[in-house]
Motif scaffolding. Structure first.
Motif, PDB file in Angstrom:
ATOM      1  N   ALA A 110       0.830  -1.206   0.000  1.00 49.19           N
ATOM      2  CA  ALA A 110       0.000   0.000   0.000  1.00 49.19           C
ATOM      3  C   ALA A 110       0.865   1.257   0.000  1.00 49.19           C
ATOM      4  CB  ALA A 110      -0.930  -0.011   1.212  1.00 49.19           C
ATOM      5  N   VAL A 111       1.874   1.289   0.860  1.00 43.36           N
ATOM      6  CA  VAL A 111       2.741   2.468   0.943  1.00 43.36           C
ATOM      7  C   VAL A 111       3.542   2.636  -0.349  1.00 43.36           C
ATOM      8  CG1 VAL A 111       4.730   3.449   2.138  1.00 43.36           C
ATOM      9  CG2 VAL A 111       2.891   2.400   3.450  1.00 43.36           C
ATOM     10  N   GLY A 112       4.117   1.529  -0.851  1.00 45.80           N
ATOM     11  CA  GLY A 112       4.926   1.612  -2.053  1.00 45.80           C
ATOM     12  C   GLY A 112       4.147   2.071  -3.273  1.00 45.80           C
ATOM     13  N   TRP A 113       2.990   1.424  -3.513  1.00 42.04           N
ATOM     14  CA  TRP A 113       2.187   1.809  -4.669  1.00 42.04           C
ATOM     15  C   TRP A 113       1.581   3.196  -4.503  1.00 42.04           C
ATOM     16  CZ3 TRP A 113       2.807  -0.182  -9.158  1.00 42.04           C
ATOM     17  CH2 TRP A 113       3.174  -1.510  -9.308  1.00 42.04           C
ATOM     18  N   GLY A 114       1.231   3.563  -3.263  1.00 41.91           N
ATOM     19  CA  GLY A 114       0.705   4.902  -3.030  1.00 41.91           C
ATOM     20  C   GLY A 114       1.747   5.976  -3.339  1.00 41.91           C
ATOM     21  N   ALA A 115       2.996   5.768  -2.884  1.00 41.87           N
ATOM     22  CA  ALA A 115       4.063   6.728  -3.160  1.00 41.87           C
ATOM     23  C   ALA A 115       4.359   6.808  -4.657  1.00 41.87           C
ATOM     24  CB  ALA A 115       5.320   6.344  -2.387  1.00 41.87           C
ATOM     25  N   PHE A 116       4.376   5.650  -5.310  1.00 41.59           N
ATOM     26  CA  PHE A 116       4.624   5.624  -6.757  1.00 41.59           C
ATOM     27  C   PHE A 116       3.544   6.398  -7.509  1.00 41.59           C
ATOM     28  CE2 PHE A 116       3.268   3.423 -10.671  1.00 41.59           C
ATOM     29  CZ  PHE A 116       4.323   3.759 -11.499  1.00 41.59           C
ATOM     30  N   LEU A 117       2.281   6.137  -7.188  1.00 43.90           N
ATOM     31  CA  LEU A 117       1.191   6.821  -7.883  1.00 43.90           C
ATOM     32  C   LEU A 117       1.159   8.299  -7.554  1.00 43.90           C
ATOM     33  CD1 LEU A 117      -1.613   4.139  -7.516  1.00 43.90           C
ATOM     34  CD2 LEU A 117      -0.404   4.792  -9.608  1.00 43.90           C
ATOM     35  N   LEU A 118       1.531   8.661  -6.331  1.00 46.19           N
ATOM     36  CA  LEU A 118       1.602  10.077  -5.974  1.00 46.19           C
ATOM     37  C   LEU A 118       2.621  10.795  -6.853  1.00 46.19           C
ATOM     38  CD1 LEU A 118       0.791  12.396  -4.078  1.00 46.19           C
ATOM     39  CD2 LEU A 118       2.654  11.674  -2.569  1.00 46.19           C
ATOM     40  N   TYR A 119       3.769  10.143  -7.064  1.00 47.37           N
ATOM     41  CA  TYR A 119       4.790  10.745  -7.923  1.00 47.37           C
ATOM     42  C   TYR A 119       4.276  10.878  -9.354  1.00 47.37           C
ATOM     43  CZ  TYR A 119       9.069  11.394 -10.578  1.00 47.37           C
ATOM     44  OH  TYR A 119      10.038  11.883 -11.428  1.00 47.37           O
ATOM     45  N   VAL A 120       3.693   9.797  -9.889  1.00 46.78           N
ATOM     46  CA  VAL A 120       3.233   9.808 -11.281  1.00 46.78           C
ATOM     47  C   VAL A 120       2.171  10.876 -11.497  1.00 46.78           C
ATOM     48  CG1 VAL A 120       2.020   8.477 -13.044  1.00 46.78           C
ATOM     49  CG2 VAL A 120       3.826   7.404 -11.702  1.00 46.78           C
ATOM     50  N   VAL A 121       1.157  10.904 -10.626  1.00 46.36           N
ATOM     51  CA  VAL A 121       0.044  11.835 -10.809  1.00 46.36           C
ATOM     52  C   VAL A 121       0.509  13.274 -10.628  1.00 46.36           C
ATOM     53  CG1 VAL A 121      -2.150  12.594  -9.848  1.00 46.36           C
ATOM     54  CG2 VAL A 121      -1.717  10.159 -10.164  1.00 46.36           C
ATOM     55  N   THR A 122       1.317  13.522  -9.594  1.00 44.68           N
ATOM     56  CA  THR A 122       1.757  14.886  -9.325  1.00 44.68           C
ATOM     57  C   THR A 122       2.639  15.417 -10.446  1.00 44.68           C
ATOM     58  OG1 THR A 122       1.691  14.436  -6.951  1.00 44.68           O
ATOM     59  CG2 THR A 122       2.891  16.379  -7.661  1.00 44.68           C
TER      60      THR A 122
ATOM     61  N   ALA B 150      -6.383   6.071  -3.352  1.00 41.35           N
ATOM     62  CA  ALA B 150      -7.180   4.947  -3.858  1.00 41.35           C
ATOM     63  C   ALA B 150      -6.270   3.842  -4.374  1.00 41.35           C
ATOM     64  CB  ALA B 150      -8.118   5.439  -4.966  1.00 41.35           C
ATOM     65  N   GLY B 151      -5.204   4.219  -5.074  1.00 43.86           N
ATOM     66  CA  GLY B 151      -4.262   3.216  -5.570  1.00 43.86           C
ATOM     67  C   GLY B 151      -3.551   2.483  -4.453  1.00 43.86           C
ATOM     68  N   ALA B 152      -3.227   3.206  -3.380  1.00 45.82           N
ATOM     69  CA  ALA B 152      -2.575   2.572  -2.232  1.00 45.82           C
ATOM     70  C   ALA B 152      -3.487   1.542  -1.582  1.00 45.82           C
ATOM     71  CB  ALA B 152      -2.167   3.643  -1.217  1.00 45.82           C
ATOM     72  N   LEU B 153      -4.750   1.905  -1.400  1.00 45.91           N
ATOM     73  CA  LEU B 153      -5.701   0.958  -0.812  1.00 45.91           C
ATOM     74  C   LEU B 153      -5.872  -0.271  -1.692  1.00 45.91           C
ATOM     75  CD1 LEU B 153      -8.432   3.466   0.457  1.00 45.91           C
ATOM     76  CD2 LEU B 153      -6.720   2.261   1.820  1.00 45.91           C
ATOM     77  N   LEU B 154      -5.943  -0.057  -3.004  1.00 48.68           N
ATOM     78  CA  LEU B 154      -6.093  -1.178  -3.926  1.00 48.68           C
ATOM     79  C   LEU B 154      -4.857  -2.077  -3.905  1.00 48.68           C
ATOM     80  CD1 LEU B 154      -7.686  -2.643  -6.114  1.00 48.68           C
ATOM     81  CD2 LEU B 154      -6.668  -1.083  -7.793  1.00 48.68           C
ATOM     82  N   GLY B 155      -3.669  -1.459  -3.905  1.00 50.17           N
ATOM     83  CA  GLY B 155      -2.440  -2.246  -3.871  1.00 50.17           C
ATOM     84  C   GLY B 155      -2.320  -3.070  -2.607  1.00 50.17           C
ATOM     85  N   GLY B 156      -2.653  -2.472  -1.465  1.00 54.89           N
ATOM     86  CA  GLY B 156      -2.605  -3.215  -0.206  1.00 54.89           C
ATOM     87  C   GLY B 156      -3.608  -4.345  -0.174  1.00 54.89           C
ATOM     88  N   PHE B 157      -4.815  -4.093  -0.694  1.00 51.97           N
ATOM     89  CA  PHE B 157      -5.849  -5.132  -0.712  1.00 51.97           C
ATOM     90  C   PHE B 157      -5.436  -6.312  -1.583  1.00 51.97           C
ATOM     91  CE2 PHE B 157      -9.558  -6.987  -2.839  1.00 51.97           C
ATOM     92  CZ  PHE B 157     -10.261  -7.465  -1.749  1.00 51.97           C
TER      93      PHE B 157
END
Length: 333
Positions: free
Chosen positions: A89-101, A123-130
């Protein structure tokens, strides 16, 4: 199960590889927004500093997943599952934050990026963790092995023929002052924090985080602060007396054993609701209670404040219901 555990670990490690690939595609802007007041950004940082922060978070998440994989013989399976899911969740959330920003900064400019865009990372972080949590799964021991763990007097045995009789429902009520106080305190803090965040014009993502975490924690505590435990032919059910919620259920066919134990708070994680590796406990103050062995290998311990006699009556009823259900299933097969 080891292959699923390895695959879940791979999902938690992939954000680092994805981030390194994206660096070659998305040019890093000189300035990116990091804080919003309303819908407009009011705080920025340099592009290299932003990348450094994101890269640090992703690397730490990858290290956590790697350590969990290396120590799989030491780390309990339940803990490993949560560690890998959290790392993903943390890894994918940080990655998506970088991409989107970075993407929206290049399209709209650093002064025009709306705060809703970074919320996609949540939302991406929650999905990745799930997904990592689901892929990891948990190892269910063979039924024969599980039955050996249950004390002989508490094992479910098939009931057939003339021994079958109607199951008389058994109920009892419990309440926890600790959870009641905790629930109301969390609710007051949650409401106060939410009003303060909304009134200060802070970003929407912070308000959403307060609602999800604070609201969820207060509802959970209040729901378990006063409960009704019922055992009938269908199995065991725990319903909240504060909120219209069923907070726990164990079907009769999933019961492998039932025993009455003196629930020492020190041995079960403390007073209140305690979720530990391979077991969950609801302890009011310490005393006799039901310990239900479930088919998935976990145990559910529930203190019965009416005393040992009531706890044993509940155990007999649940053993009867589970035994008759086992007799039906084994007889039909």
């Amino acid at each position: 199960m080891n292959s699923r555990r390895a695959l879940a670990g791979l999902l938690a490690i992939l954000p680092l590889a994805a981030l390194l690939l994206v660096l070659a595609v998305l040019p890093l802007p000189e300035r990116v927004p990091t804080h919003w007041s309303g819908s407009r950004p009011d705080g920025w940082t340099g592009g290299p500093q932003f990348l450094s922060g994101v890269l640090t978070v992703v690397v730490l998440a990858v290290l956590a997943a790697a350590v969990s994989a290396l120590l799989q013989r030491v780390v309990p399976q339940a803990w490993s599952r949560w560690v890998v899911a959290g790392a993903a969740a943390v890894g994918w959330g940080a990655f998506l934050l970088y991409v989107v920003t970075v993407w929206r900064t290049g399209v709209d400019g650093p002064d025009e990026v709306r705060e809703l865009w970074p919320l996609l990372a949540v939302a991406g972080a929650l999905l990745g963790g799930f997904v990592a949590y689901a892929v990891h799964g948990r190892r269910i021991p063979p039924l024969e092995v599980l039955r050996e763990r249950v004390p002989e007097r508490g094992r479910v045995r098939a009931v057939r023929g003339r021994s079958v009789r109607p199951v008389e429902p058994w109920t009892t009520e419990m309440s926890s002052t600790t959870l009641r106080v905790l629930g109301w305190v969390l609710l007051v803090v949650f409401l106060g924090t939410g009003v303060a965040v909304a009134g200060s014009g802070e970003s929407l993502w912070l308000l959403a985080l307060v609602v999800l975490v604070g609201g969820g924690a207060s509802v959970l505590a209040l729901a378990w602060s006063a409960v009704r435990l019922r055992v009938d032919a269908g199995g065991l059910e725990v319903r909240s007396r504060v909120l219209p919620l069923r907070v726990a259920r164990v079907p009769a066919e999933e019961v492998v054993g039932v025993e009455v134990m003196d629930l020492d708070p020190m041995a079960w994680g403390g007073i209140g609701l305690r979720a530990l590796p391979e077991r969950t406990a609801y302890v009011v103050r310490g005393g006799p209670g039901l310990v239900v062995w479930k088919r998935d290998g976990r145990r559910l311990a529930l203190e019965v404040t009416e005393g040992d006699h009531a706890a044993r009556a509940g155990a007999r009823t649940l053993l009867q219901a589970a035994g008759q259900r086992l007799g039906e299933s084994s007889g039909s097969s």
